[in-house]
Structure formats: C-alpha cells, structure tokens
Write a protein that holds these residues in place. Structure first.
Motif, PDB file in Angstrom:
ATOM      1  N   PRO A  85      -0.597  33.237  -2.474  1.00 62.48           N
ATOM      2  CA  PRO A  85      -0.363  32.415  -3.681  1.00 62.48           C
ATOM      3  C   PRO A  85       0.703  31.341  -3.466  1.00 62.48           C
ATOM      4  N   ILE A  86       1.644  31.621  -2.556  1.00 56.49           N
ATOM      5  CA  ILE A  86       2.661  30.603  -2.247  1.00 56.49           C
ATOM      6  C   ILE A  86       2.018  29.415  -1.535  1.00 56.49           C
ATOM      7  N   ALA A  87       1.122  29.731  -0.576  1.00 54.85           N
ATOM      8  CA  ALA A  87       0.397  28.650   0.112  1.00 54.85           C
ATOM      9  C   ALA A  87      -0.375  27.824  -0.904  1.00 54.85           C
ATOM     10  N   GLN A  88      -1.011  28.516  -1.828  1.00 59.26           N
ATOM     11  CA  GLN A  88      -1.780  27.809  -2.861  1.00 59.26           C
ATOM     12  C   GLN A  88      -0.874  26.932  -3.719  1.00 59.26           C
ATOM     13  N   LYS A  89       0.221  27.512  -4.237  1.00 62.72           N
ATOM     14  CA  LYS A  89       1.081  26.804  -5.178  1.00 62.72           C
ATOM     15  C   LYS A  89       1.664  25.534  -4.568  1.00 62.72           C
ATOM     16  N   TYR A  90       2.123  25.654  -3.310  1.00 61.05           N
ATOM     17  CA  TYR A  90       2.778  24.497  -2.693  1.00 61.05           C
ATOM     18  C   TYR A  90       1.829  23.653  -1.869  1.00 61.05           C
ATOM     19  N   GLY A  91       0.560  24.026  -1.862  1.00 55.07           N
ATOM     20  CA  GLY A  91      -0.430  23.217  -1.156  1.00 55.07           C
ATOM     21  C   GLY A  91      -0.222  23.196   0.342  1.00 55.07           C
ATOM     22  N   ALA A  92       0.237  24.315   0.889  1.00 52.10           N
ATOM     23  CA  ALA A  92       0.487  24.354   2.333  1.00 52.10           C
ATOM     24  C   ALA A  92      -0.756  24.801   3.090  1.00 52.10           C
ATOM     25  N   MET A  93      -0.837  24.423   4.357  1.00 52.75           N
ATOM     26  CA  MET A  93      -1.781  25.055   5.268  1.00 52.75           C
ATOM     27  C   MET A  93      -1.074  26.285   5.830  1.00 52.75           C
ATOM     28  N   GLY A 108       0.799  -1.224   0.000  1.00 51.11           N
ATOM     29  CA  GLY A 108       0.000   0.000   0.000  1.00 51.11           C
ATOM     30  C   GLY A 108       0.825   1.265   0.000  1.00 51.11           C
ATOM     31  N   ARG A 109       2.123   1.151  -0.148  1.00 52.52           N
ATOM     32  CA  ARG A 109       2.966   2.348  -0.187  1.00 52.52           C
ATOM     33  C   ARG A 109       3.797   2.374  -1.459  1.00 52.52           C
ATOM     34  N   THR A 110       4.232   3.561  -1.850  1.00 55.23           N
ATOM     35  CA  THR A 110       5.147   3.636  -2.988  1.00 55.23           C
ATOM     36  C   THR A 110       6.512   3.129  -2.543  1.00 55.23           C
ATOM     37  N   LEU A 111       7.377   2.978  -3.516  1.00 55.24           N
ATOM     38  CA  LEU A 111       8.743   2.547  -3.206  1.00 55.24           C
ATOM     39  C   LEU A 111       9.390   3.456  -2.154  1.00 55.24           C
ATOM     40  N   PHE A 112       9.071   4.745  -2.220  1.00 56.02           N
ATOM     41  CA  PHE A 112       9.654   5.688  -1.265  1.00 56.02           C
ATOM     42  C   PHE A 112       8.814   5.856   0.004  1.00 56.02           C
ATOM     43  N   GLY A 113       7.769   5.040   0.138  1.00 55.67           N
ATOM     44  CA  GLY A 113       7.059   4.992   1.421  1.00 55.67           C
ATOM     45  C   GLY A 113       5.796   5.824   1.520  1.00 55.67           C
ATOM     46  N   THR A 114       5.401   6.470   0.448  1.00 54.03           N
ATOM     47  CA  THR A 114       4.196   7.302   0.493  1.00 54.03           C
ATOM     48  C   THR A 114       2.950   6.426   0.441  1.00 54.03           C
ATOM     49  N   ASN A 115       1.972   6.746   1.290  1.00 53.86           N
ATOM     50  CA  ASN A 115       0.715   6.007   1.203  1.00 53.86           C
ATOM     51  C   ASN A 115      -0.293   6.782   0.354  1.00 53.86           C
ATOM     52  N   PRO A 116      -1.369   6.135  -0.052  1.00 48.58           N
ATOM     53  CA  PRO A 116      -2.317   6.779  -0.981  1.00 48.58           C
ATOM     54  C   PRO A 116      -2.929   8.062  -0.416  1.00 48.58           C
ATOM     55  N   GLU A 117      -3.204   8.082   0.892  1.00 51.60           N
ATOM     56  CA  GLU A 117      -3.802   9.267   1.494  1.00 51.60           C
ATOM     57  C   GLU A 117      -2.894  10.476   1.306  1.00 51.60           C
ATOM     58  N   THR A 118      -1.611  10.274   1.593  1.00 47.82           N
ATOM     59  CA  THR A 118      -0.660  11.371   1.487  1.00 47.82           C
ATOM     60  C   THR A 118      -0.568  11.874   0.063  1.00 47.82           C
ATOM     61  N   ALA A 119      -0.488  10.948  -0.874  1.00 47.45           N
ATOM     62  CA  ALA A 119      -0.407  11.346  -2.269  1.00 47.45           C
ATOM     63  C   ALA A 119      -1.639  12.152  -2.668  1.00 47.45           C
ATOM     64  N   ALA A 120      -2.808  11.661  -2.267  1.00 44.97           N
ATOM     65  CA  ALA A 120      -4.047  12.350  -2.639  1.00 44.97           C
ATOM     66  C   ALA A 120      -4.083  13.738  -2.010  1.00 44.97           C
ATOM     67  N   LEU A 121      -3.721  13.828  -0.727  1.00 42.59           N
ATOM     68  CA  LEU A 121      -3.756  15.111  -0.021  1.00 42.59           C
ATOM     69  C   LEU A 121      -2.814  16.130  -0.661  1.00 42.59           C
ATOM     70  N   VAL A 122      -1.567  15.715  -0.851  1.00 40.59           N
ATOM     71  CA  VAL A 122      -0.550  16.656  -1.320  1.00 40.59           C
ATOM     72  C   VAL A 122      -0.829  17.085  -2.764  1.00 40.59           C
ATOM     73  N   MET A 123      -1.161  16.138  -3.604  1.00 40.13           N
ATOM     74  CA  MET A 123      -1.405  16.481  -5.007  1.00 40.13           C
ATOM     75  C   MET A 123      -2.659  17.344  -5.153  1.00 40.13           C
ATOM     76  N   THR A 124      -3.682  17.021  -4.372  1.00 33.53           N
ATOM     77  CA  THR A 124      -4.908  17.821  -4.424  1.00 33.53           C
ATOM     78  C   THR A 124      -4.628  19.247  -3.974  1.00 33.53           C
ATOM     79  N   ALA A 125      -3.885  19.374  -2.855  1.00 35.33           N
ATOM     80  CA  ALA A 125      -3.580  20.706  -2.337  1.00 35.33           C
ATOM     81  C   ALA A 125      -2.740  21.500  -3.335  1.00 35.33           C
ATOM     82  N   MET A 126      -1.912  20.794  -4.118  1.00 32.22           N
ATOM     83  CA  MET A 126      -1.081  21.496  -5.098  1.00 32.22           C
ATOM     84  C   MET A 126      -1.843  21.825  -6.373  1.00 32.22           C
ATOM     85  N   GLY A 127      -3.084  21.374  -6.448  1.00 30.14           N
ATOM     86  CA  GLY A 127      -3.909  21.826  -7.554  1.00 30.14           C
ATOM     87  C   GLY A 127      -3.817  21.006  -8.819  1.00 30.14           C
ATOM     88  N   VAL A 128      -3.572  19.686  -8.701  1.00 31.67           N
ATOM     89  CA  VAL A 128      -3.616  18.859  -9.902  1.00 31.67           C
ATOM     90  C   VAL A 128      -5.081  18.677 -10.303  1.00 31.67           C
TER      91      VAL A 128
END
Ligand SMILES: [Zn+2]
Ligand SMILES: [Zn+2]
Ligand SMILES: [Zn+2]
Lengths: 628, 628
Positions: free
Chosen positions: A441-449, A186-206
C-alpha cells in the motif's frame, strides 16, 4: 462524489470546466491588491452571476472560488482565523449559482486549491509535512461544504502537487484533479516537464491530470501529447485566452472566443478530454467551445480510453525528468555505493552529520554511468530514518537521477518516499507476509516502483520453481493494491557460485522467464555471484553480458568498475539496443581501460598513470568493487 | 565378400577367429630366424594341419599366413620378386584347410597384413605414400587369391593402420578389420591409446576394430571397454595365452585353455564380439573358448548393437589421444595464429623453408589454452599444398593437439588429411556445390570432422532462415556420405556489427538453434564482430560470454588474448561446465591480467612489467589480436 461516480461523469463526453474567475472579477470591479476571497464574499452576486453565465455557456464544473483559501495565503491578509468559514461560504456561492441556474444538467463544484507562495524545504523553508497539513485543513472545510471533488490547479511545483494529493487522500475520499502550469519552454517554474507530472500524478492515483493557465491553447499541443504518453487518465486543458498584453495599464488576452474554441478542438484531438479556460477566458469562450465541439461532432469522442495499455508506466523520475525503463532499452545501472556498510569514512561522516561524501559518491556514480542511485543508510550508531530523510533531500537538490530507497525498515522507506519529489524505486519488497502487506500500500500511495525480491518467510527459494511461484504470488498481491507488472522489477536473486554451482544458470533462467514470459523488468545484484573466487571482475563482467543477453533490465552495481561497465555498453551494442553503438564508442573513449598481461608491479604502475583525474586510475579492477 | 555380407556374418553370433600361427608352427618344427612365409610354403601340410585343427575347434575365420608377406619384409630374405606368387599360394593353403575340413559351417579366410618394420616419416624415413603402395601391392595379391576380407593386425602404429586401411579401400572393395597391440600401459608402442584407435578407425570406415597380441585376456578388459566408448563396430579381442615365460630357452605362455576360455568370456561381457587367440594359444584354447561361450549361453548375445547411438563420435584426435567435443563440455579454442596472412615474419620464414616460427606459435597457443590448432598456409609465393604437408608433419611431431586444416583448395585439404595421423577437422565445407561434392567424400574417407560454413554459391545467406536452410542442406548432403551431425561443427558465421546491427543477435540465434534444436556443435570466428570499432577486445569478450551461454562449442581465436580467454573460463564457470571452477581459478592464477583505468602512458607501463616471460605482457589487450 465518489471516485467511481467522477469517472462515470467524465466518461459521458468531454467534461467542460468553467473559464477564468480572477480576470472576469477584475473586469466586474474587483480591484488589484485585495484578498480575492474576501472581496468575493463581500460581493457574492458578482461571483454567482459569473458562474451562472458559465453554467449557461455549458460548463459542467464550477471551480469554487477558494483558490487562495489556504492558511498561508489568508494569513497575508490577517484572515487565517476565518479560514473555515470563508472556505465553506465561498464553496457555497458556487452551489448557489447552480441553484439559480436551474438547469437539468448535473453541474459539479470543485474545491479549488493551489500553491501557498512559500517554497518547500530544502529549496525554501516550508517543511513538507506542514504543507500537507495546510492543504488538509483547507480540504477539510471544502469537504464540509460538500464539494464534489478537489482540483489542485496552477501548480508550478510537482512536489507541492504531491503534498496536495497526499492531503486530499489523507483528508477525504474525494476524487482529485491536478493541473500544472508550464512555461513556454515546456517546464514548470520548478523544472518539471509534462511527462514527469503525468507519470508521478498517475502513479499516485489522481483522477485526472492536466495543464492550466500557462499559454493559449495553440501553444499547448505538445504538453498535452507529452502527458498522453504517460497517462491513460483524462487529460485536462484549461489554457489562457492567448497571450497577455498590457493595454492602457490593463492586462488583456488576445484570443477571442471563436479562435479559442477552434484551438481547443485541436487540443481535444491531441488528447484533452476535460476542457476549460483560464486567464482571459469568458463565458463566451466557453459557449463557443461547447458549440464548436458539437459542430465538429467530437463532444462525445473521448481520447483517454484509447490510451489504456499504451502509456508508459514502467518509468522512474526525479521531480524534473522521467527515466523510462524499457525492456529492450539501454541497460541501466543502479549505483550501489551510497551505503555505509563496510565504509568507515562514510560512517564517520554520517555520524558527524556531514553529507559531503554522499554527494561525492552520487556525482561520481552518475559520471561513471549510473542511471539510478541506491540509498541505504543502515548502519550502527545512525538514526536510519532521520539520515535517510536528510540524504534524500540532499540528493534531490544535487542530482537529477532517480533514487532507489533501500532499507530493511518499512518506516524508513515510507519516510523517504513521502518526501521524494518524483517516482522512486523501493528496494525491495519480498513475500515476507507482514512487510509485504505494509509495503505494497505504501508503493501504491506514493506511486513508487518496487524491486520484487523473491524471498519468503521461509527464506531463499529451494529451487527455480519456488522462485517463480513467489514472483507470481507477490505480483498477485500487488494487483490487489492496483499495482501492475509495470510497477515491478524482479530481482534475479543471485546466489554465490561457490556455494551453488547452478547459481548463474538459475538466475539467468529467472531473468529470461521474467522478461520473455512475464514481460516484467529485472534487476540483479551481480557481484554476489563471484564471492570467494579470485579475480572476481572477470566473473562479474561475463555474467553481466550473459544476463543482458537474457534480458536483464538493470543491475545494482558499482559503476566505477570499468570492466563491468564496458561489459554493459558492449552487451547493449551486441544486442542491438537503440543507439548502443554510439554509446559504446563514447564510453570506451571517455573511460580508458588498459589491460596488462603478465605479472605487474603495481607500485611502478601507479607512477605510470599520467595525469589521472580519476581516483580509480591505478587500482586493479577487481579491487574497485571493494569498500574504499 | 562384400562389406554387407561381412556385417551379416558377424551379426550371427560371436565370430570365432583362429589362434596363434607362429608359436604353433615353431612347436611343429619351424626354426627361428627363417622367413616364416617361405618355411610355410616349404611345409604346407604343417600349416594346413594346424588350420584344420582350428576349424575343428570352432574357428569361423582363418588368417591366411601372409602376415609378413609385404615387399619390405620379403626383401629382407631376398624374396621380394616372388611376392605375388607367395601371397597367392599362402592364402591358398587356408582355402585348402577349409576344403580338407569338409565342414558345413562357413569358414572365412582373412588376408593378413601387418607392419613392415620400417618407420614412417617424419619419425623414420618411409614415406607415407610408399607404405600405402606396399600395402596396396600385397592386398592386390590377396584379392587375387580370393580372401574374404583383410585383417590388419598386430599394429603398433595408428598411422600405419591408416596407411593399411587407405590401401585396402583404394585397392579393393573388401571388408577390413584392424587390431592393434597395446602394451601394459594401455598404449601402443607409438603411444596411441585404445580410444584414439577406435575413434580414428571407426571414422575411416573399417568393419571391425580391436586388439590382438598385447597381453592375456585378463589384462585386456579396460582396452576393450575404452574402445567400446568410441565405436559401435564389432570389437575384436585376440589376446595371447597369458604372459610369455622363458622355459629352457623356449618362450612358453602361462595360460591354459580352460583359464583362457574363462577370461575370454569376461572380455565378451566387456564388449568383444569377435574372439580369437594370439601368441601361445592353440586349437585347444579355441575349442574351450567356443565350449565355454555355449555353456554360458553368450555365443549369440552380441554387444556391439547395444552401443549404437551411445558412442562418442564427436571428437577429434591426434595420433595418440582423443579430444572429445561435448556440447556441454569445456569450451574449446581453435588457435588461429598459424596463418601467414598479414604476418610478415612468418611469411619470410616459410619462404625460406623454416618452420621455427610455426612451432613457436603452436607451443605458445597451446600454452595459452588452445585445444585445437588451425593451420592455414595460404599466401603469395608459397606452394600451399607442399607447405601444408610440411607443417602438418612438423606439428604432428611437436604437439599433441588436434589440427584444423584450413584452406580454400580441396587438394590442399586432402594432402593434409592424408598424412594427418588422427582425426582432424576440415575448415571448412560450405554449400558451394562443386567444392562440397568434392570435400564431403574426402571427409568420409579420412574420417575427418568438418566445420560447416553456412555459405552457398550465392554467397552470404540473406537472413537467418536462409542460413538455417543451408545448414540443413549440407547436413543432408553429408548424410549421403555416411557423415552424421556428430561429424559436423556449424560455423555461426559472424558478420560485422558495424555493417549489420543484428550481426550478434543473428549469430547467437544460429548457435542456439544448432545446439538446442539440432544437437550440433558450433564454432565461431569471433573477432569479425567488432571490426571497425574501438577497443575491440571488450566487444569480442562479451560476445564470447553470450555465445557460450547460447551453447557455442568452440571459437576460432587468438588464445594469447587474455581478456578473451578469461571470458571463456569465466563463462564455463558460470554455465556450470564440469570442473570449470578449478579451471577458472587455475587460469586466472597462471595468466595474470591487470586492468588499469584512466589514461596510461604505455611507454612507462612497459618498464613496469616485471620479469615478463610473456611477449605480450605489456601489449594492450586489443592490440594482441593484431598481426605481430
Ligand atoms: Zn490562468
Ligand atoms: Zn571510469
Ligand atoms: Zn601375439
């Protein structure tokens, strides 16, 4: 294609991708060991033929055969100097396939990019900015070729996904779809789980997020479901045709078109709205998939709109794991110690370039219960931006705890966010106009809180009404950048009770208001409250209990203050937070704290502490907060 | 005269009492050293003449010359066997004066009683019940004589006032007016201040309260004002004609009628609505007083109705001082330790009849910050009622801290309240019907406050709504007995969080509801919350902070628990209670509490505590709550 057009295209019904390219080309004559891009350009009809079959099978999207067409990969075959021409020609083949297919349906071409095979710093040696540039270069050619959107696929590193997404956004206006590859754990080779990928990519605006390759569709249900908890974007499922098996020295996948189609319907039910095939799938797999969806009447039933407003966005993450920030969840402490202000030993080490103490502080704070680590590198004689960059890289390697990026300088914050491989917290954005307009806009671009500090260009708010007005103004400004209240943690702005007797009452009201009337998370730097008072630990810890009762979500504090941390765990218990009873019992058992009434001779006390593994063992509690 | 008629009479305008009796009789021939009652009966025309002059001067009330007509005083002259006849005849003289005056105005006769000259137990030897009986006897004859109401005057002991008031209420249905005598230091001979007298007498249901004798009217303003803060009853001012001076071996008062009248108008402005004269005043003083009131147009302007709803009733007291219980005031701790349950040493002492440990516990708790002392004598092998009676007497002598009377038995509570010389707290009254209907009239009769325990005959409330319903039902029942919400302290009813995870949340909501929606004070027995958990002190103290934030008024606790008490003082500080900053600083300076993190060897810790004056010095905080 604009992002809006892409969304409209997707909204029409399940978007059907193509199936495998590589495994089919091999069956049609491509030897192993060659540069696939080169071979395809030498045998264009094979690729065009295959892609025509996909169109006829029902694919709405063709992946341009540019998978490894990045400078690093092509360099392995000595082809780096032809990168532009190759990418343009390769993408052109997909357009040719569409032309030849002569269908009424709109078929899109996705510019396809993936990992370079080189590892990023600090794990490997490839600098993050270099990778961004490599992706930007390839994307530039794909844009020239006229692709409709970019797909970043078969990604095993979330940080490389981030580099690719930044590259797409910096080099184009195209939509971007990202799919990662998860192993059976359930993790990528580098250890990322699906939740993290979904959260980070969504926040970055894919524009769509999902999974490809990995497994057969039957083993992909939980990945899709996990992603669905963290994104309301269309989810992509592009699995293999089951498991690979070696038959007569050849890799064969064990899932036939019928079974594949059936299992894909299960994934569709689980939340995937963009469907295709990876290794081992053929045009027949796609054909059966389309047919089965139609038969079941689920071709038009889209799942992602149902998730709108229900997914978790109020969460931070590292590269590997998500830290959900629930308004009624376990209280969180942001460890405040990684800050050279007033810490001579730390300052000296940083000036010498040593991060040893930083690492120790990180570990000690996590052990003591910090859920997030604040990093502030502002001090004399240090290049803050460079040091922040180094420390973020170091802590990313050392801990699995999300970071709070704390600086007065926009440049420092951006430098940290750019390389931070998850979803970080910005500490902080206030209503100071110029900085706010640069940071949002920086918060938006990098998907930060971000922590919303209710200050304005006029300084501290005069009263609680002005404080509330500032909060509303910043939330409104944030919305202009697509940031939601779930991206925000409001700082209660604790004054000193010695200077303002209403300091606690006003902060508690701010917390209550944010939580109960706005539904926004809150944070506090608690220790200010007791400045100038004796025995500050008692004031701080009781303020903590009151703040938690009012709904405070997190505090910026020194987690080695055991009285304060006991207050946190006891307060969560009293508020009936989930599992707070077990956490309280574990806490007090693992962090012994004894109170001694009356005058105590601290010298002899020190000797009475038996086998103290903790440095703080004999230090009176209210001294622990001081800078050691 | 009924109480209602008395109130109506008073409401018509300033009620004018008579002036001095004794000093005028002496001027008219009564020698010193004789029994005044006997001399008057031998010279009836002198008294009747004087009182006719008072009626002509404008008095609305004549005090029957029965001042010392109690059995103890008459016994000094060997006249005890004539007590009934004497009282009847003496009162008859006042009626004769009214008859002779032949006025259209209604003139009342007050049956006059005062102190016996013997001191009550435990200061002296006179048992409280004997004094009640002595007053009852005299009152019985006065009732037979047809007096309109009883005046209890020149009282220097609040406890003797209480005995007299109980006697009036148990022997008659007549209205009762009480006036005490305060020295120039503002206290009675036994140390009672005006606030306490006003509070206690008002709570016991007298019909007017005030001051007589004492000083001239010019020195009486602050006494009247202080009483006015604690009673909305008509206030009586019957001062002397200034200061006594010896002129040629004779006592002469220095304030003439004009000055007296002028100063009495000042008292009227300060809040006195019932006006008269004591030592040294003459019919001319009264005449000038009436004239001056008319001239100034303030004869009809009554002050007491303006105080309705503005006076302090939410207060406890000892015999000497008041303890106001303000909803936003300093948090109060009811010391819980005077209770033999689980305390072997205390049980043994009590069985042997020794109250030494009780006294030590009282002093230690007061020193540690208890504002109220709970007294519970329920244990095997002790006559609870007798022991309660003894301990209340003992503590009344030892401390100036109000008591909370804690028993399961109505009889025990009544026995304690009967002799308690101030306004006590009943712990507790629930909705258990039979007990509630017995205890509410007892609270009314003795002027006690009570803790409302939200239990019913069905036991614990099922949910918070039932809890609120019980609170409303008991408040309504209390109102039938003239008890107001200000007489009530609602117990938040703390359950154990181990058994009910919502225990804290529900209690906090009860506290908030009572304070913010009902405006009623609240109390809690906090320690229940953490039963069964490790390191209970942390749970208790953080619960304390939350409860104080929600408006908790007081807690039943062991004040030697320093962490808990620190939480109290820090919480008051955070809530910006009056002077809470100074109290916090004083607290933490005087009660040192050191925290030691890590594993501690408690044996060696003990030796490290230097010159511990406190027994608890080396005892881990959470053990302090246990029974030692
Ligand atoms: Zn694959
Ligand atoms: Zn610790
Ligand atoms: Zn007098």
């Amino acid at each position: 294609m604009t992002r809006k057009e892409f969304q409209e295209f997707i909204a029409k019904g399940k978007m059907i991708l193509d199936g495998a390219t590589g495994s089919n080309l091999q069956k049609r004559g491509m030897p192993t060991g060659v540069c696939p891009e080169e071979w395809i350009l030498e045998h264009p009809d094979v690729l065009v033929g295959l892609q025509r079959e996909y169109i006829e099978a029902g694919s709405d999207v063709l992946y341009a055969p540019t998978f490894s067409g990045n400078r690093i990969k092509l360099e392995e075959y000595g082809l780096a100097d032809q990168i532009g021409e190759m990418n343009r020609k390769l993408a052109g083949l997909s357009f040719e396939a569409i032309r030849q297919a002569d269908t009424d349906r709109q078929v899109l071409v996705a510019g396809d990019i993936t990992m370079t095979g080189q590892q990023l710093y600090p794990v490997g040696n490839l600098p993050f900015e270099e990778l961004v540039d490599i992706y930007k270069e390839q994307i530039g050619y794909l844009v020239e070729a006229g692709v409709d959107f970019i797909v970043v696929e078969t990604m095993m590193s979330l940080q490389e996904c981030r580099a690719a997404v930044l590259a797409v956004k910096e080099a184009s206006e195209l939509p971007v779809m990202v799919t990662l590859t998860f192993a059976e754990d359930g993790r990528t080779l580098f250890g990322t789980n699906p939740e993290t990928a979904a959260l980070v990519m969504t926040a970055m605006g894919v524009d769509a997020i999902g999974v490809n390759c990995s497994t057969g569709p039957d083993k992909m249900v939980s990945v899709i479901e996990k992603m669905g908890r963290y994104t309301a974007l269309p989810i992509v499922a592009k699995p293999n045709a089951g498991l690979p098996q070696l038959v007569d020295g050849e890799t064969v996948y064990d899932m036939g078109p019928e079974t594949f189609a059936e299992e894909m319907c299960v994934l569709a039910e689980a939340g995937a709205d963009v469907l295709g095939g990876c290794c081992g799938t053929t045009p027949e797999h796609i054909e059966k998939l389309v047919k089965r969806l139609e038969e079941k009447g689920i071709r038009k039933a889209m799942k992602y709109p149902e998730r709108k407003g229900k997914v978790v966005r109020r969460a931070l993450s590292t590269e590997r794991n998500v830290l959900p920030i629930e308004l009624d969840g376990a209280f969180k402490v942001i460890g405040e110690r990684i800050n050279p202000t007033g810490k001579k030993a730390l300052q000296a080490q940083l000036r010498e370039g040593s991060l040893e103490l930083v690492g120790e502080m990180a570990e000690a704070q996590v052990e003591a219960g910090a859920a997030i680590l604040d990093v502030n590198m502002g001090t004399n004689g240090i290049d803050e931006k460079e040091m922040m960059w180094k420390v973020v890289n170091e802590l990313t390697l050392l801990t699995d705890t999300p970071l709070s990026i704390d600086s007065s300088y926009v440049e420092v914050i951006e430098a940290a966010l750019r390389i931070y491989p998850g979803r970080a917290l910005i500490n902080s954005i206030s209503m100071e106009q110029e900085k706010m307009r640069r940071l949002l806009p920086i918060a938006q671009k990098y998907g930060a809180m971000f922590i919303l500090l209710p200050l304005s260009d006029e300084g501290l708010p005069k009263d609680i009404q002005e404080k509330k007005d500032i909060i509303h103004t910043v939330l409104k400004a944030a919305a202009e950048y697509g940031l939601t209240p779930e991206d925000v943690i409001v700082d209660g702005l604790v004054a000193t009770i010695g200077a303002n007797k209403m300091a606690a009452v006003e902060t508690l009201e701010t917390i209550r208001y944010c939580k109960h009337e706005l539904g926004v998370a809150t944070a506090c730097g608690l220790s200010n409250i007791s400045f100038g008072l004796p025995e500050r630990a008692f004031v701080n810890s009781n303020f903590m209990a009151m703040a938690i009762m009012n709904g405070l979500t997190m505090a910026i504090a020194n987690p080695s203050q055991d009285l304060l941390m006991h207050a946190v765990y006891a307060s969560d218990l009293l508020m009936n937070k989930p599992d707070a009873d077990l956490r309280y019992i574990e806490r007090v058992n693992e962090h012994k704290l004894t109170m001694v009434s009356g005058e105590v001779d601290s010298q002899s006390l020190k000797t009475s502490v038996s086998s103290g593994s903790k440095a703080s063992a004999a230090i009176p509690e209210d001294k622990q907060g001081d800078e050691i």
